[in-house]
Design a protein around this motif. Structure first.
Motif, PDB file in Angstrom:
ATOM      1  N   LYS A  56       0.832  -1.624  -0.016  1.00 53.02           N
ATOM      2  CA  LYS A  56      -0.365  -0.275  -0.261  1.00 53.02           C
ATOM      3  C   LYS A  56       0.506   1.416  -0.206  1.00 53.02           C
ATOM      4  CE  LYS A  56      -4.344   1.325   2.175  1.00 53.02           C
ATOM      5  NZ  LYS A  56      -5.420   1.563   3.653  1.00 53.02           N
ATOM      6  N   GLN A  57       1.957   1.063   0.623  1.00 50.79           N
ATOM      7  CA  GLN A  57       2.735   2.311   0.350  1.00 50.79           C
ATOM      8  C   GLN A  57       3.799   2.701  -0.782  1.00 50.79           C
ATOM      9  OE1 GLN A  57       5.541   1.249   4.227  1.00 50.79           O
ATOM     10  NE2 GLN A  57       4.212   2.717   5.534  1.00 50.79           N
ATOM     11  N   ILE A  58       3.816   1.510  -1.257  1.00 51.49           N
ATOM     12  CA  ILE A  58       4.100   1.748  -2.515  1.00 51.49           C
ATOM     13  C   ILE A  58       3.349   2.086  -3.700  1.00 51.49           C
ATOM     14  CG2 ILE A  58       5.883   0.679  -4.475  1.00 51.49           C
ATOM     15  CD1 ILE A  58       6.577  -1.796  -2.396  1.00 51.49           C
ATOM     16  N   GLY A  59       2.259   1.417  -3.481  1.00 49.53           N
ATOM     17  CA  GLY A  59       0.979   1.840  -4.419  1.00 49.53           C
ATOM     18  C   GLY A  59       0.891   3.262  -4.385  1.00 49.53           C
ATOM     19  N   GLN A  60       0.403   3.761  -3.124  1.00 53.80           N
ATOM     20  CA  GLN A  60       0.439   4.884  -2.857  1.00 53.80           C
ATOM     21  C   GLN A  60       1.197   6.465  -3.141  1.00 53.80           C
ATOM     22  OE1 GLN A  60       0.410   5.241   1.459  1.00 53.80           O
ATOM     23  NE2 GLN A  60      -1.728   5.495   1.824  1.00 53.80           N
ATOM     24  N   LYS A  61       2.786   5.675  -3.421  1.00 50.61           N
ATOM     25  CA  LYS A  61       3.825   6.709  -4.752  1.00 50.61           C
ATOM     26  C   LYS A  61       3.220   6.523  -5.887  1.00 50.61           C
ATOM     27  CE  LYS A  61       8.744   6.855  -5.165  1.00 50.61           C
ATOM     28  NZ  LYS A  61       8.160   7.642  -6.592  1.00 50.61           N
ATOM     29  N   PHE A  62       3.041   5.275  -5.785  1.00 54.67           N
ATOM     30  CA  PHE A  62       2.522   4.915  -7.102  1.00 54.67           C
ATOM     31  C   PHE A  62       1.373   6.223  -8.226  1.00 54.67           C
ATOM     32  CE2 PHE A  62       0.468   3.178 -11.235  1.00 54.67           C
ATOM     33  CZ  PHE A  62       1.088   3.198 -12.448  1.00 54.67           C
ATOM     34  N   LEU A  63       0.407   6.199  -7.100  1.00 50.96           N
ATOM     35  CA  LEU A  63      -0.594   7.006  -7.044  1.00 50.96           C
ATOM     36  C   LEU A  63      -0.097   8.534  -7.472  1.00 50.96           C
ATOM     37  CD1 LEU A  63      -3.673   5.231  -5.722  1.00 50.96           C
ATOM     38  CD2 LEU A  63      -2.665   5.032  -7.669  1.00 50.96           C
ATOM     39  N   HIS A  64       0.841   8.864  -6.896  1.00 49.22           N
ATOM     40  CA  HIS A  64       1.219  10.215  -6.764  1.00 49.22           C
ATOM     41  C   HIS A  64       1.897  10.836  -8.245  1.00 49.22           C
ATOM     42  CE1 HIS A  64       2.723  14.148  -5.062  1.00 49.22           C
ATOM     43  NE2 HIS A  64       4.272  13.301  -5.452  1.00 49.22           N
ATOM     44  N   ASP A  89      -8.072  -4.189  -3.557  1.00 47.58           N
ATOM     45  CA  ASP A  89      -7.724  -4.370  -2.457  1.00 47.58           C
ATOM     46  C   ASP A  89      -6.708  -3.722  -1.610  1.00 47.58           C
ATOM     47  OD1 ASP A  89      -9.264  -7.147  -2.835  1.00 47.58           O
ATOM     48  OD2 ASP A  89      -6.743  -7.805  -3.547  1.00 47.58           O
ATOM     49  N   LEU A  90      -6.444  -2.734  -2.119  1.00 45.38           N
ATOM     50  CA  LEU A  90      -5.347  -1.509  -1.616  1.00 45.38           C
ATOM     51  C   LEU A  90      -6.422  -0.474  -0.986  1.00 45.38           C
ATOM     52  CD1 LEU A  90      -1.489  -2.237  -2.841  1.00 45.38           C
ATOM     53  CD2 LEU A  90      -3.360  -3.616  -1.142  1.00 45.38           C
ATOM     54  N   PHE A  91      -7.021   0.617  -1.804  1.00 47.11           N
ATOM     55  CA  PHE A  91      -7.517   1.557  -2.254  1.00 47.11           C
ATOM     56  C   PHE A  91      -8.849   1.788  -2.206  1.00 47.11           C
ATOM     57  CE2 PHE A  91      -3.157   1.476  -3.381  1.00 47.11           C
ATOM     58  CZ  PHE A  91      -2.274   2.749  -2.556  1.00 47.11           C
ATOM     59  N   THR A  92      -9.598   0.739  -2.282  1.00 55.63           N
ATOM     60  CA  THR A  92     -10.906   0.659  -1.895  1.00 55.63           C
ATOM     61  C   THR A  92     -11.833   1.529  -1.035  1.00 55.63           C
ATOM     62  OG1 THR A  92     -11.660  -0.783  -3.183  1.00 55.63           O
ATOM     63  CG2 THR A  92     -13.415   0.079  -2.672  1.00 55.63           C
ATOM     64  N   ASN A  93     -12.597   2.823  -1.218  1.00 55.05           N
ATOM     65  CA  ASN A  93     -12.987   3.580   0.189  1.00 55.05           C
ATOM     66  C   ASN A  93     -11.927   4.144   1.007  1.00 55.05           C
ATOM     67  OD1 ASN A  93     -15.462   3.135  -0.558  1.00 55.05           O
ATOM     68  ND2 ASN A  93     -15.697   0.806   0.584  1.00 55.05           N
ATOM     69  N   MET A  95      -8.770   7.735   1.640  1.00 58.65           N
ATOM     70  CA  MET A  95      -8.820   9.158   1.059  1.00 58.65           C
ATOM     71  C   MET A  95      -8.038   9.026  -1.028  1.00 58.65           C
ATOM     72  SD  MET A  95      -7.313  10.795   3.921  1.00 58.65           S
ATOM     73  CE  MET A  95      -6.964  12.494   3.317  1.00 58.65           C
ATOM     74  N   VAL A  96      -7.994   7.987  -1.059  1.00 56.00           N
ATOM     75  CA  VAL A  96      -6.990   7.891  -3.280  1.00 56.00           C
ATOM     76  C   VAL A  96      -7.845   7.455  -3.807  1.00 56.00           C
ATOM     77  CG1 VAL A  96      -4.726   8.744  -2.479  1.00 56.00           C
ATOM     78  CG2 VAL A  96      -5.240   6.262  -2.372  1.00 56.00           C
ATOM     79  N   HIS A  97      -9.052   7.446  -2.806  1.00 59.94           N
ATOM     80  CA  HIS A  97     -10.392   6.315  -3.829  1.00 59.94           C
ATOM     81  C   HIS A  97     -10.651   6.338  -5.399  1.00 59.94           C
ATOM     82  CE1 HIS A  97     -13.945   3.364  -4.380  1.00 59.94           C
ATOM     83  NE2 HIS A  97     -14.293   4.568  -5.416  1.00 59.94           N
TER      84      HIS A  97
END
Length: 242
Positions: A56-64, A89-93, A95-97
């Motif tokens: 999830k941490q890595i995915g948040q960076k990707f989304l950024h 699985d990681l980001f549904t519902n 803050m970055v949904h």
């Protein structure tokens, strides 16, 4: 069309030429390609190993690192499938949904983008020989890609594309599966390569460098008369002759 390029860490570290060939193909298709050098990984290795917090941490960076308003193209069905599916699985519902949903809708594997979005299939590529196409698990099952790579390869001058037995069966890589279950993984690679050899193929082509690395390792170890190529490398091959 302006497209953002996502080069997975696997390609960045081991197959940089595939990344450059992806740019060449996209530019020849009329795209203006942008690349954010801050990009890293989509989080797939951690996710598949069960470390969802780290993924999830890595995915948040990707989304950024990527824009929710532009098309994103990647020469990897595996990483594209991770973002399109596992990010649920990681980001549904969270803050970055909404940002996640927008990026999921905008990211495409290379062959899908060329055939289904741009409607382009000929790039002047030439490759002499006979080839089989390997359906990677991620391309076929997560991205629903089957006909697109074959259509592009049918337009490569000099290349004869034939179908091998069990083309849609896993090659045995599976990320950490190849490490945890080495004997099974090697046996699956052996089966895949020998199916290709039965067709007297010169090349095994796929959309995923991880599969190709695994198969090429078996080929090199046993000194077999066949080699692997990524689809992007095939599409950028032989341009000097036109």
């Amino acid at each position: 069309m302006i497209v953002e390029l996502f080069i997975p860490c696997f390609i960045d570290q081991l197959f940089p030429e595939t990344a450059f060939n992806t740019i060449k193909v996209l530019e020849k298709a009329g795209c203006r390609v942008t690349y954010n050098p801050e990009q890293t990984c989509c989080g797939q290795p951690a996710y598949n190993a069960g470390f969802w917090d780290e993924a999830k941490q890595i995915g948040q960076k990707f989304l950024h690192d990527f824009s929710p308003d532009r098309v994103i193209v990647s020469p990897s069905a595996s990483c594209t499938g991770m973002i399109k599916n596992a990010y649920n699985d990681l980001f549904t519902n969270t803050m970055v949904h909404n940002r996640c949903r927008a990026i999921q809708g905008n990211i495409h594997e290379l062959s899908d983008f060329l055939v289904n979005i741009l409607k382009k299939d000929y790039f002047g590529a030439e490759l002499e020989g006979r080839a089989v196409y390997h359906d990677s698990c991620s391309a076929l099952r997560e991205c629903r890609i089957k006909d697109e790579p074959r259509h592009l390869l049918s337009r490569v001058d000099g290349l004869e594309l034939v179908e091998m037995k069990d083309t849609d069966v896993c090659c045995g890589f599976g990320g950490t599966f190849a490490v945890k279950f080495e004997a099974i993984s090697s046996a699956m690679a052996e089966q895949k390569v020998h199916h290709a050899l039965e067709m007297e193929a010169d090349f095994i082509i796929s959309t995923d460098s991880s599969c190709l690395l695994h198969l090429q390792g078996y080929i090199d170890k046993h000194k077999l008369p066949i080699r692997t190529m990524h689809l992007a490398d095939v599409l950028a091959h032989g341009w000097g002759n036109i």
